[in-house]
Design a protein around this motif. Structure first.
Motif, PDB file in Angstrom:
ATOM      1  N   ASP A 237     -14.052-110.918 -26.120  1.00  0.00           N
ATOM      2  CA  ASP A 237     -14.307-109.486 -26.249  1.00  0.00           C
ATOM      3  C   ASP A 237     -15.596-109.319 -27.125  1.00  0.00           C
ATOM      4  O   ASP A 237     -15.764-109.870 -28.271  1.00  0.00           O
TER       5      ASP A 237
ATOM      6  N   LYS B 176     -17.857-105.632 -24.129  1.00  0.00           N
ATOM      7  CA  LYS B 176     -17.222-105.980 -22.718  1.00  0.00           C
ATOM      8  C   LYS B 176     -15.824-106.818 -23.440  1.00  0.00           C
ATOM      9  O   LYS B 176     -15.850-107.187 -24.591  1.00  0.00           O
TER      10      LYS B 176
ATOM     11  N   TYR C 253     -12.689-108.151 -17.992  1.00  0.00           N
ATOM     12  CA  TYR C 253     -13.597-107.670 -16.744  1.00  0.00           C
ATOM     13  C   TYR C 253     -14.134-106.411 -16.938  1.00  0.00           C
ATOM     14  O   TYR C 253     -14.905-105.893 -16.038  1.00  0.00           O
TER      15      TYR C 253
ATOM     16  N   GLY D 259     -16.528-103.603 -19.114  1.00  0.00           N
ATOM     17  CA  GLY D 259     -17.611-103.437 -19.983  1.00  0.00           C
ATOM     18  C   GLY D 259     -18.339-102.123 -19.775  1.00  0.00           C
ATOM     19  O   GLY D 259     -18.134-101.524 -18.756  1.00  0.00           O
TER      20      GLY D 259
END
Length: 60
Positions: free
Chosen positions: A17, A35, A38, A40
């Protein structure tokens, strides 16, 4: 200027992360990129008064 990148990463934290701060080299506006997995997103970094943080622009 075509070979110069518009955004410059000035801070990064994490691997899975991720939190990063990017500066727009044309306007000086700071952005936060986040992010996690998957997903972000990027948004302007705001100061105490709710206005975008703007860094001085370096003229190279």
């Amino acid at each position: 200027m075509a070979d110069q990148k518009r955004f410059k990463k000035v801070y990064s934290q994490g691997t899975l992360d991720v939190t990063e701060i990017w500066i727009d080299t044309e306007t000086g506006v700071n952005y936060v990129f986040r992010k996690d997995g998957y997903a972000g997103g990027m948004t302007p970094l705001l100061g105490k008064e709710g206005k975008p943080v703007i860094s001085p622009i370096e003229n190279n």
